[in-house]
Design a protein around this motif. Structure first.
Motif, PDB file in Angstrom:
ATOM      1  N   ALA A   1      -7.429  -2.162   3.021  1.00 48.89           N
ATOM      2  CA  ALA A   1      -8.141  -2.079   1.740  1.00 48.89           C
ATOM      3  C   ALA A   1      -8.661  -0.674   1.481  1.00 48.89           C
ATOM      4  CB  ALA A   1      -9.300  -3.081   1.711  1.00 48.89           C
ATOM      5  N   PHE A   2      -9.009  -0.430   0.208  1.00 52.02           N
ATOM      6  CA  PHE A   2      -9.602   0.835  -0.220  1.00 52.02           C
ATOM      7  C   PHE A   2     -11.123   0.725  -0.171  1.00 52.02           C
ATOM      8  CE2 PHE A   2      -5.797   1.567  -3.269  1.00 52.02           C
ATOM      9  CZ  PHE A   2      -5.016   1.969  -2.196  1.00 52.02           C
TER      10      PHE A   2
ATOM     11  N   THR B   1      -9.003  -3.230  -4.445  1.00 57.26           N
ATOM     12  CA  THR B   1      -7.721  -3.099  -3.751  1.00 57.26           C
ATOM     13  C   THR B   1      -6.721  -4.134  -4.242  1.00 57.26           C
ATOM     14  OG1 THR B   1      -8.925  -2.336  -1.791  1.00 57.26           O
ATOM     15  CG2 THR B   1      -6.628  -2.971  -1.490  1.00 57.26           C
TER      16      THR B   1
ATOM     17  N   LEU C   1       0.824  -1.202   0.000  1.00 56.82           N
ATOM     18  CA  LEU C   1       0.000   0.000   0.000  1.00 56.82           C
ATOM     19  C   LEU C   1       0.857   1.250   0.000  1.00 56.82           C
ATOM     20  CD1 LEU C   1      -2.844   1.255   0.300  1.00 56.82           C
ATOM     21  CD2 LEU C   1      -2.534   1.110   2.768  1.00 56.82           C
TER      22      LEU C   1
END
Length: 646
Positions: free
Chosen positions: A447-448, A484, A385
């Motif tokens: 996560a997004f 993600t 990330l």
């Protein structure tokens, strides 16, 4: 929304595909029969035809097709209306040369469904006649009108959801294509809302684009040394998504992707926050290059220019900046607040404390200092990330936690808005980042989140009542993990969510494709053709192998989801149809992702069907009665319709 086209002398678009001549060997009897057939066709007013002579069938057919295109251009040029001032080319233009250029935007110089007839073989030369039904040509024109109208539909839907980037792109592309239809001033659309009425698109589109641009407002919500927080609204409400452009110190154009109103800008050397000049992105010329029709239209016609796209970021006084900062924080808080059922502060304090430690480590760039808070897999995702872009925390709202799986005792903590920047590609994206804890209170996933509009499309009152909050949250998290995984190039996760026998159909924007239903030499079955798309069906192993190559060749991948539609099928199967905007440093496209997901095991949802196509189902209008089309209730379901699952 519904179409009420006053499509007088209706003509439209889609494409004209490259013709591959397959001329069968001809003997004397065949030649005689072909000449007799040619005479009948030439006397029949329902066909266009032309003759060419060359050294072989291919060359003769090519010459005949060029002449056929010239003949069609000459026949219909008097029926087209255009403005020479809108053309890119100068010099000695004639109506015929302009018409030829317009025809090329439809076909790239080739016509679909052109039929060849070998008429003669003599003296080392071959004579071929090519012909095409006039109805075929008219159908091609009709499809362009349909495409213009579809962009209008897409734009209005996106505007309603605050997805102003999609709205501006759709309206601008519709305006570009509108220049190449026969009678632009005859094409109308019934617009609803405060300014409802049947609008002449050639007048309404530029006016509406200008109105959108004028009702956008970008202001400063906070200044921290060189970092400027931006707050972007449309009609006073935060935009779901929009792209801002500016010229950097490196003399290159940079863009900032705004998410749910929020973004961040770094002041250039010697620049004051009182003088930040930017543009709202609206034409998306780079994406036009992926679509042969749009690319050719932009080559022949000037891309529409809107002076109102340029603006100076509004700083305002202390009171106005404070108000903008409060709205900025409210937007972040909405993303951090689950629909219902979150833990009380005393129950969630340990989880929140862990996430705050991580946030502090990111801000200080002391990433390694929090390794012990993650599982090995979770830390790997955390590392990816941070390398996904130069991660920057925009703000930290009041965080909320809620149980996700009673069986596994997982807890989710939402969410911190971050901006990710790519120096090599001058792009940035804004994403809400959330954390998932396992039963041992360690972070196993980062996560997004989905944007607010997409979450609302899933968490409707109807869906919550019919499926329950747990199922809706499962679908939210599934789509969040999906996007993600692409961003972080998690092959392991993607492999795990596809069933072993999954049917996987991919589409890729190409040069004009060839209609085919047969297996090619590479062993991949090509299902059917769109003018610019190559569709292939792969098994899971093939798909993962190709995906690995894709991940290795791209510095970054970002996916935005919009226009989400979900339908429950038999048992625990859900059908998801969602518009996907795909960006990478080597390729970008927009299309409709269709997934059939088995959620009978909530912890391991499995995709059984995955398809992609650039547009909604082009045949759906033929399946509805007129009153159903006009009702506004019908939705487009992409490739997976009718017998597509067979």
């Amino acid at each position: 929304m519904y179409i009420q086209g006053t499509m007088k002398r209706l003509f439209t678009t889609s494409f004209l595909v490259v013709l591959m001549l397959s001329v069968m060997p001809t003997n004397a009897q065949n030649l005689k029969e072909n000449r007799q057939k040619a005479e009948v066709i030439q006397r029949d007013d329902s066909y266009y035809s032309a003759i060419g002579t060359g050294k072989d069938e291919y060359e003769a057919g090519k010459i005949a097709r060029v002449e056929l295109m010239n003949q069609i251009s000459s026949t219909i040029e008097s029926k087209f209306d255009w403005n020479l001032k809108e053309l890119n080319q100068g010099g000695n233009l004639t109506t015929h040369s302009v018409m030829n250029n317009i025809m090329k935007t439809y076909s790239g110089g080739e016509l679909k469904d052109t039929k060849p007839l070998v008429l003669e073989r003599k003296g080392g030369e071959v004579t071929v006649m090519c012909y095409v039904a006039k109805s075929t040509v008219e159908g091609v024109f009709r499809k362009r009108v349909e495409r213009v109208l579809q962009y209008v539909i897409d734009g209005l839907g996106a505007e309603e959801q605050g997805k102003i980037d999609v709205a501006l792109k759709s309206f601008t592309w519709a305006l570009g294509l509108l220049r190449t239809v026969q009678y632009p001033s005859d094409l109308t659309y019934a617009v609803e809302g405060p300014t409802a009425g049947n609008k002449i698109l050639v007048n309404w589109l530029p006016m509406h684009i200008n109105n959108i641009l004028k009702n956008l407002k970008t202001q400063i919500s906070d200044i921290d040394e060189q970092k400027v927080q931006l707050w972007v609204t449309y009609h006073g409400k935060p935009v779901t998504s929009i792209d801002l452009q500016y010229d950097g110190d490196d003399n290159r154009s940079h863009s900032i992707g705004i998410g749910d109103g929020k973004g961040c800008y770094d002041l250039q050397r010697g620049q004051s926050a009182d003088n930040i000049v930017m543009k709202y992105k609206y034409a998306y010329e780079n994406e036009m290059a992926n679509d042969n029709e749009l690319r050719m239209v932009s080559e022949f016609f000037k891309v529409p220019s809107f002076e109102s796209a340029e603006f100076t970021v509004y700083k305002g006084g202390k009171r106005e900046m404070k108000a903008a900062a409060e709205q900025f924080q409210t937007s972040a808080q909405e993303a951090a607040t689950p629909h219902t059922g979150f833990l009380k502060r005393n129950q969630a304090k340990d989880y929140i404390g862990t996430v705050m430690r991580i946030a502090e480590a990111v801000q200080r760039k002391e990433y390694e200092s929090v390794r012990e808070l993650f599982t090995p897999e979770g830390y790997e995702i955390y590392e990816k990330l941070l390398h996904y872009g130069q991660a920057r925390i925009l703000t930290i709202p009041e965080l909320h936690c809620y149980p996700y799986s009673d069986k596994e005792k997982k807890v989710i903590c939402r969410s911190i808005p971050m901006q990710f920047t790519y120096p090599g590609t001058q792009r940035s994206f804004t994403e809400d980042v959330y954390f998932t804890f396992n039963a041992q209170d360690m972070i196993e996933c980062v996560a997004f989140g989905l944007d607010k509009a997409t979450r609302n499309e899933i968490n409707t009152d109807e869906h919550l009542a019919a499926w329950g909050e747990e199922k809706c949250e499962l679908l939210n998290i599934f789509l969040e993990d999906y996007k993600t995984a692409w961003a972080l190039k998690r092959l392991d996760y993607i492999e795990g969510i596809f069933a072993d026998n999954a049917r996987i159909i991919t589409g890729h924007v190409l040069k004009p494709a060839v209609l085919s239903n047969r297996t090619q030499g590479d062993g991949v079955k090509h299902l059917y053709s769109h003018p610019l798309i190559k569709y292939t069906e792969q098994n899971k192993q093939e798909y993962m192998k190709n995906l690995e190559k894709c991940f290795k060749s791209n510095e970054f991948i970002n996916i935005r989801f919009t226009d989400c539609m979900i339908k429950k099928l038999a048992g625990e199967h859900f059908y998801v149809n969602i518009r996907q905007d795909y960006y990478s440093n080597t390729y970008s496209d927009t299309g409709f992702l269709c997934l059939m997901v088995d959620v009978s095991n909530p912890l391991t949802p499995l995709i059984q069907y995955r398809t992609w196509q650039p547009e909604r189902d082009p045949n759906i209008n033929n399946k509805w009665k007129e009153e159903e089309r006009a009702s506004g209730d019908g939705r487009f379901w992409g490739v997976i319709t009718g017998s597509s699952f067979k």
